[in-house]
Design a protein around this motif. Sequence first.
Motif, PDB file in Angstrom:
ATOM      1  N   ASN A  58       0.815  -1.220   0.000  1.00  0.00           N
ATOM      2  CA  ASN A  58       0.000   0.000   0.000  1.00  0.00           C
ATOM      3  C   ASN A  58       0.845   1.265   0.000  1.00  0.00           C
ATOM      4  O   ASN A  58       0.394   2.303  -0.468  1.00  0.00           O
ATOM      5  N   VAL A  64       0.347  10.291  -0.882  1.00  0.00           N
ATOM      6  CA  VAL A  64      -0.170  11.399  -1.683  1.00  0.00           C
ATOM      7  C   VAL A  64       0.835  11.812  -2.751  1.00  0.00           C
ATOM      8  O   VAL A  64       0.467  12.481  -3.716  1.00  0.00           O
ATOM      9  N   LEU A  65       2.067  11.412  -2.546  1.00  0.00           N
ATOM     10  CA  LEU A  65       3.075  11.779  -3.532  1.00  0.00           C
ATOM     11  C   LEU A  65       3.078  10.782  -4.685  1.00  0.00           C
ATOM     12  O   LEU A  65       2.771   9.610  -4.508  1.00  0.00           O
ATOM     13  N   ASP A  66       3.443  11.296  -5.846  1.00  0.00           N
ATOM     14  CA  ASP A  66       3.557  10.444  -7.007  1.00  0.00           C
ATOM     15  C   ASP A  66       4.615   9.385  -6.766  1.00  0.00           C
ATOM     16  O   ASP A  66       4.441   8.218  -7.075  1.00  0.00           O
ATOM     17  N   LYS A  67       5.714   9.835  -6.203  1.00  0.00           N
ATOM     18  CA  LYS A  67       6.801   8.919  -5.868  1.00  0.00           C
ATOM     19  C   LYS A  67       6.730   8.730  -4.365  1.00  0.00           C
ATOM     20  O   LYS A  67       7.029   9.640  -3.604  1.00  0.00           O
ATOM     21  N   ILE A 130      10.414   2.310  -5.559  1.00  0.00           N
ATOM     22  CA  ILE A 130       9.064   2.875  -5.505  1.00  0.00           C
ATOM     23  C   ILE A 130       8.301   2.401  -4.260  1.00  0.00           C
ATOM     24  O   ILE A 130       7.122   2.657  -4.110  1.00  0.00           O
ATOM     25  N   ASP A 152      11.226   7.898   3.944  1.00  0.00           N
ATOM     26  CA  ASP A 152      12.372   8.775   3.745  1.00  0.00           C
ATOM     27  C   ASP A 152      11.945  10.186   4.147  1.00  0.00           C
ATOM     28  O   ASP A 152      11.045  10.770   3.541  1.00  0.00           O
ATOM     29  N   GLN A 153      12.579  10.730   5.180  1.00  0.00           N
ATOM     30  CA  GLN A 153      12.145  12.033   5.689  1.00  0.00           C
ATOM     31  C   GLN A 153      12.444  13.154   4.689  1.00  0.00           C
ATOM     32  O   GLN A 153      11.905  14.251   4.821  1.00  0.00           O
ATOM     33  N   ASP A 154      13.279  12.842   3.712  1.00  0.00           N
ATOM     34  CA  ASP A 154      13.541  13.814   2.658  1.00  0.00           C
ATOM     35  C   ASP A 154      12.373  13.888   1.681  1.00  0.00           C
ATOM     36  O   ASP A 154      12.035  14.940   1.168  1.00  0.00           O
ATOM     37  N   MET A 157       6.232  14.589   2.978  1.00  0.00           N
ATOM     38  CA  MET A 157       5.696  15.946   3.047  1.00  0.00           C
ATOM     39  C   MET A 157       5.158  16.260   4.434  1.00  0.00           C
ATOM     40  O   MET A 157       4.597  17.317   4.657  1.00  0.00           O
ATOM     41  N   HIS A 158       5.254  15.311   5.358  1.00  0.00           N
ATOM     42  CA  HIS A 158       4.796  15.509   6.734  1.00  0.00           C
ATOM     43  C   HIS A 158       3.341  15.932   6.798  1.00  0.00           C
ATOM     44  O   HIS A 158       2.993  16.899   7.465  1.00  0.00           O
ATOM     45  N   CYS A 159       2.487  15.246   6.066  1.00  0.00           N
ATOM     46  CA  CYS A 159       1.056  15.544   6.104  1.00  0.00           C
ATOM     47  C   CYS A 159       0.542  15.424   7.540  1.00  0.00           C
ATOM     48  O   CYS A 159       1.035  14.617   8.318  1.00  0.00           O
ATOM     49  N   ASN A 160      -0.480  16.188   7.817  1.00  0.00           N
ATOM     50  CA  ASN A 160      -1.097  16.101   9.136  1.00  0.00           C
ATOM     51  C   ASN A 160      -1.747  14.738   9.318  1.00  0.00           C
ATOM     52  O   ASN A 160      -1.730  14.164  10.399  1.00  0.00           O
ATOM     53  N   GLU A 161      -2.361  14.236   8.263  1.00  0.00           N
ATOM     54  CA  GLU A 161      -2.865  12.869   8.295  1.00  0.00           C
ATOM     55  C   GLU A 161      -2.211  12.128   7.141  1.00  0.00           C
ATOM     56  O   GLU A 161      -2.456  12.456   5.977  1.00  0.00           O
ATOM     57  N   VAL A 166      -3.405   5.739   6.932  1.00  0.00           N
ATOM     58  CA  VAL A 166      -4.828   5.411   6.850  1.00  0.00           C
ATOM     59  C   VAL A 166      -5.017   4.074   6.135  1.00  0.00           C
ATOM     60  O   VAL A 166      -5.850   3.265   6.524  1.00  0.00           O
TER      61      VAL A 166
END
Lengths: 191, 437, 619
Positions: A58, A64-67, A130, A152-154, A157-161, A166
């Motif tokens: 998953n 949310v990112l393409d990669k 990937i 990878d923290q680089d 995007m550190h989304c709130n959720e 999920v």
Amino acid sequence: MAEKSPTINRRKFVADGLRVAGAAGLFGAAGLLTMRRGGEPINNLWQIDPNKCVACGNCATHCVLDKSAAVCKHAFRMCGYCNLCTGYFEPEAAELTTGAENVLCPTGAIVRTFVEDPYYEYTIDEPKCIGCAKCVKGCIAFGNGSLYLQIDQDRCMHCNECAIAVACPSEAVRRVTAETPYLPKDGDPES
Amino acid sequence: MMRPIRFVLFAVVLLAAASNAALAVERFPPPEFTDHALPTTQFAPARPAFIQYVDVALLAGGLALASYLALARRSRRGLFVLSIAALAWFGFVRHGCVCSIGAIQNVALAAGNANYTVPWVVVAFFVLPLVFTLFFGRTFCAAVCPLGAAQELVAVRPIRVPRWLEHALGLLPHVYLGLGVALAAVGTAFLICRYDPFVGFFRLGATSAMLIFGGCVLAIGVFVGRPYCRFLCPYGVVLGWLSRLSKWRVRITPDQCIGCRLCEDVCPYGAIEPPTSALSPAARPAVRGWFVFFLVLLPVLIAAGAVLGSHLAVPLSRLDPAVELAEQVWAEDHGLTHVTTDASDAFRNTQRPPEELYRAAQSQRVKLAWAGMGFGAWVGLVVGMKFIMLARYPRQTDYEPNPAACVSCGRCFWYCPQDQVHRLQTTKDTKNTKTAC
Amino acid sequence: MNQNTPQPESSAIACLAASATAWVAVVFVFVVCVLLVTDYARRQWDNPFDSSEFIALKQELADPSVGVARRDAIKMKLRVLDQNLRREFFQRQRLAHVGAHLLVMGVVVLVLAERAAATLRRRMPHPGPAVSPPGTQQRLAAAGVSRIAVSVAAIAFGVIAAFAAFGVGTNLPLAVDQLADQSTAPDQQRAIAARAGDGARQTTGVAPAPEPDFPTNEEIARNWPRFRGPRADGIAAYENLPTTWDAVSGKNIAWKTPVPLPGNNSPIVWGDRIFLSGADRQRREVYCFDAGSGRLLWTREVPSTPPSRSAVPKVEAATGFAAPTMTTDGRRAYAIFANGDVVAVDLAGQIVWSRGLGVPEENMYGYAASLAIYRDRLLIQWDEGTADDKLSKMIALDAATGKTVWQVPRPVTGSWASPIVVVHDDRPALVTAADPWVIAYDPADGHELWRAEGIMGDHGVTPVAAGGLVQVGNEYGEWLAIRLGGAGNVTETHIAWRGEDGLPDTVSPLASGGLLLLTTSSGVLTCYDALSGEMLWDHDFETQITSSPTAVGRLAYVFAKNGKSFVLEPSRDECKIIAENDLGESCVTSPAVQNGRIYIRTKKHLMAIGGSEDITKNE
């Protein structure tokens, strides 16, 4: 007019007082919330707990990112350096060569290098990874489980959720502190 | 029986004793190389902590600057430039997270779950705009919020939304706020983040559903000013209340209103209320009757909402992954389904008893019943208050912005003839001063 | 328009240019948007890595019958295709990235151009003539319309909420305290019981017993409550048995009763009752016979229980639809059928509960593992598919209610052997065997006690415990004698000995008097020293055997498939044949031994071997 002005002034004063009290209340509540330490430390980075990950795939599809922000990491100290690496080869590979028909990784992100007979070293070419977890699944099922996914923290995007959290079937994605941004399988983040 | 090749090959390797960790079985002992150093696993460093201080500082600075530009300088151009800067930084550079709108949920979760520690940056993002609004009106919306800025830029051909429609649609953000808070407080989902309209654009990539939703908001935004802010944004609801109480706020004219209607015409957000005359004495008893009726109706609506809301526990719980897993495991154990999911397989592998899962799911559902009741009561309160507000007929002499609806964009400044006169005066004064020097 | 300020010509041209730019930008943005969305959708639904061509080629390569030349061609094709697919994947990803940037640039141009156009086109606003503030009637009318709109919205919220509240279903019981009661959907059980009952006698109820109710060890030892007897080792507690009989002449045959439906399960005995099950494609039945007279006391038809419905499981003819032997705790008798339905029937023949565990889809011979019972736990070894399929599991049901007490996944392939419970040092262990693991669980909660590796292939031999050893194996691998008392993986530490000769494929072993007897289907009996693993002798009966042997004192009873039966006296030195008898009918099941009697199921009958006097009363 002269009779009215004291009333207006008083009202204004009361209103100002209420506003200041309101602002103070807001700041106070904010302060309390900030000071209050719940059971957890300030966890504001997302990470995969490799001991809970079931390598469902998953991560590759739900970020949310393409990669995807999830990439494969390799705990070299745990690796058996097998010739027949079940994270590298198809389960029923006919030959142990790097030919596409034998290799599990769809993007060819795992590099296999000969070390000494009969050992081979496997390193991850992260830009190609990937996060599909195919290799992780193979390694957990039949090998030492030294291949694992991490966020990878680089890339994250550190989304709130976190959308991966999920979709994660095993609650393996959780928030961690900025001090321990990775949960490495063999326990050494930097050394 | 045909044996796959792997077993034959595995048989060559001596099986080592299994270690305790379920997924880290040392089946093949790592070799001890004589002249080969093990590589170290490389990890990209976490984002630097200072960036959070920068964010909060920029937010506070932006709010102060926006308030100054809107109230003191009355500069539409300044606000415009600032909003582009906010869009660039908070949107495209910081990728839209964390934002004040989403911060509502973190605060709600912290209130509902004593175990959760809310990061201070999030609290700062939640509180700073509120405090500024309490004193200066919704200047956050004008030029600091990246979502507002994106819509502000595209609002080029706004049409007027009829008042009645505006009143009806105005309920939506309240419902959204209630739902978002209810779901966040019990830790089920961060709904508001899930349906953030522009985060996909800020990140230059997202699922097509997110992009389409964001694209629709922008496309509608060309013709209906700030559709997200007015008809969805839950943070705007809170800012609207505080703005009603604000000490200073945007005024159209510094002098006497001449009733030219220019400001009303130019406001893309329908935020400017026209002057009204007093009601005729004959109508007063009927109006008072309606007012009292709605006053009495309010508790009824709240109660009805609470009752209906408490029945929402089951549908709301379907959004909770843990409850969904419990449903799945239950269905599997009771022969209602043949198909297992990744989640149920993973659960089986933990060897936890399903009863534990069922009980957790049920207690979550009990929490959601309470949250749903609160949510229902809240919606009842909002509808009731809306009716009460509609039963009031305050008298107003000038064209004035509705404090709750005005986002301090400053479009009306330039159009107000009185303002122009004022400016001219000021400029002349400055020139005079200059020549005097 | 009439209020437009006159514009200089250059400004008009600039305005036109800005407008045109804006329109071009609009078209550009739109095109990029459409491209991005279609590209995204394409990548979701048509991922290069899911290429059907690639998968088909790989499958072809996996087929061992493909010739060498063709294999090489496929390999080359695969390599080229793989490279192309990878290139395509990364190109698409790059395209999406570039597209997003183009989109943002387009929007920026659009906004700038539109702004410029708006500024250049800026005309004096024309709000219309000043209007007098609305009068009372206008205000009231406007408020009225708004009120209606708000009411409509509020009603819409209410309707949506009501639909959600009463339209979204849930399987999980709503209240916490309903959890225990609803575990097996009592409505459904009642319906089944009502259908099955004959009207006058109703179900004995589904309320869970407050105290666990299970037989004492003495009670169990007097009876034959499961496959291969009280300790599942084929050793009888009684020695007062005949050694000669002949079913054709009727010599020493107490009675012989036909069994309505076929079944390869063996009889179980509790007191004066014998239980059997039988099934064909459509019907499943449980029978109770009177041990004394052989009379069929009752027949209970077992209706199919969801989710099995009317599905017919795939079984081999040799296995049949009722291969698993029943079990009983003297309170209820339990049966499982090839379609995964488990049923508990009380001694009067009423269904207490029934459950469908799902039709085993990946069981190539048909479900065959017999039931085991320990205290109040009914234990079901459910192995199917390959280890990768993750279908195998061990299930423990509450015997009184049928509710799942625990369930653990098993990392094994399908098997047809039965589980046994071994008590060693006062600690019970539920021992199971399947490729590749012998695993022991704690019957209380299902946590794993130990495991040993070494079972291979299709496994159907039920383990046996004797002298502190658990013995199991089959002809595809080796024989393992595992010392009890280990923990974790005991493959390296607790294997007392391994054997290779004369290993069985179906028949379960007999470990009695320090000897271990293994029987192959082809009829070769091999004797080992049970503790040391020393092979002592072998004997070929020269006839097929699938029934498991039974020990009665120093004798061993062996029933061959053709109905011939042998009574032997094995010793360390030789296999002394005491008697050779005949059942006169094919026999593939194992006997049950009760005071003075041997009960054996033949192809069509249930027979009692022993004196014709009624000796079923134990005390």
